[in-house]
Design a protein around this motif. Structure first.
Motif, short mmCIF file in Angstrom:
data_model
loop_
_atom_site.label_atom_id
_atom_site.label_comp_id
_atom_site.label_asym_id
_atom_site.label_seq_id
_atom_site.Cartn_x
_atom_site.Cartn_y
_atom_site.Cartn_z
N GLY A 190 7.51 12.14 -8.39
CA GLY A 190 7.72 11.39 -7.16
C GLY A 190 8.59 12.15 -6.17
O GLY A 190 8.31 12.18 -4.96
N GLU A 198 6.54 14.88 -4.54
CA GLU A 198 5.60 14.36 -3.54
C GLU A 198 6.34 13.93 -2.27
O GLU A 198 5.83 14.09 -1.16
CB GLU A 198 4.82 13.17 -4.13
N LEU A 236 2.64 8.23 -2.15
CA LEU A 236 3.28 7.21 -3.00
C LEU A 236 2.28 6.15 -3.45
O LEU A 236 2.33 5.67 -4.59
CB LEU A 236 4.45 6.57 -2.25
N LEU A 261 0.23 7.78 -6.22
CA LEU A 261 0.97 7.85 -7.48
C LEU A 261 1.00 6.49 -8.17
O LEU A 261 0.84 6.39 -9.38
CB LEU A 261 2.40 8.34 -7.22
N SER A 262 1.21 5.45 -7.37
CA SER A 262 1.25 4.11 -7.95
C SER A 262 -0.07 3.77 -8.63
O SER A 262 -0.09 3.29 -9.78
CB SER A 262 1.56 3.09 -6.85
N LEU A 276 6.98 2.85 -13.54
CA LEU A 276 6.88 3.92 -12.55
C LEU A 276 5.85 3.57 -11.47
O LEU A 276 6.06 3.82 -10.28
CB LEU A 276 6.50 5.24 -13.24
N PHE A 287 6.75 3.36 -7.50
CA PHE A 287 6.05 4.10 -6.44
C PHE A 287 5.43 3.14 -5.42
O PHE A 287 5.42 3.43 -4.22
CB PHE A 287 4.97 4.99 -7.05
N HIS A 335 6.15 3.00 -1.52
CA HIS A 335 5.00 3.02 -0.59
C HIS A 335 5.15 1.89 0.44
O HIS A 335 4.98 2.09 1.64
CB HIS A 335 3.72 2.86 -1.42
#
Length: 201
Positions: free
Chosen positions: A31, A34, A52, A55-56, A87, A91, A95
């Protein structure tokens, strides 16, 4: 025992020796990377929102692969489901905060209007809201207080949330891409398998 099953047991045995904290650390490092890349992009806000959000969705999908891996490949990675889920929620929270604070600059009237007016935002917001009680009850004491059955039913909201996340990803694009459709397809496939295994809600 087949060779396939033996590999599964070997991987499960190795995974049992690995604590969960490296998963958290790897997720945080990913994270942070990124975010660094996003801050140096031409449009940092858009880059951060996309990175984000991706990633989520990726971590949420990864958490849903735990059960199929155990059922089909005899690979037991259940201990890593909680870190992956938390996690994913972290994320998604970032976001959402980037959108709130950097994109719309905390103009609350506009924020509410945008969520109502734009369906892809409504869908994404619903996915976020559904994950809040799951993150809040992710600790062991919550299982005891709610009871295992009620806790399990509550956490099935993740199936709705990941589908909404995939739909949000597809809808926010001006032109649908193969990538976004693959993410949505993966979400539908994983949730479909889980629902087929669940005998009672």
């Amino acid at each position: 025992m087949s060779t396939f099953a033996a590999y599964g047991q070997a991987i499960s045995g190795a995974a049992r020796k690995v604590p969960t904290w490296p998963v958290y650390m790897a997720g945080v490092a990913l994270g942070a990377w990124e975010i660094w890349v996003g801050l140096n992009a031409i449009d940092p806000v858009e880059a951060l929102e996309l990175a984000l959000g991706m990633l989520s969705l990726q971590f949420l999908l990864a958490s849903l692969t735990i059960t199929p891996l155990m059922r089909f490949a005899r690979i037991n990675l259940v201990k890593f489901r909680k870190p992956l889920g938390l996690l994913a929620f972290g994320f998604l929270t970032l976001h959402f905060l980037v959108w709130l604070a950097l994109d719309l600059q905390l103009r609350w009237g506009l924020i509410g209007a945008e969520i109502v007016k734009r369906p892809y935002l409504t869908v994404g917001f619903a996915a976020f809201i559904l994950l809040i009680p799951l993150a809040a009850t992710s600790w062991q004491g919550a299982v005891r207080r709610l009871g295992a059955q009620a806790w399990g039913r509550l956490h099935r909201l993740v199936y709705v949330s990941v589908i909404l996340g995939g739909v949000h990803f597809v809808m926010q694009e001006k032109v649908w891409t193969t990538e976004s459709l693959l993410y949505l397809g993966a979400a539908i496939l994983l949730v479909g398998m889980r629902l087929a295994w669940i005998r009672r809600w």
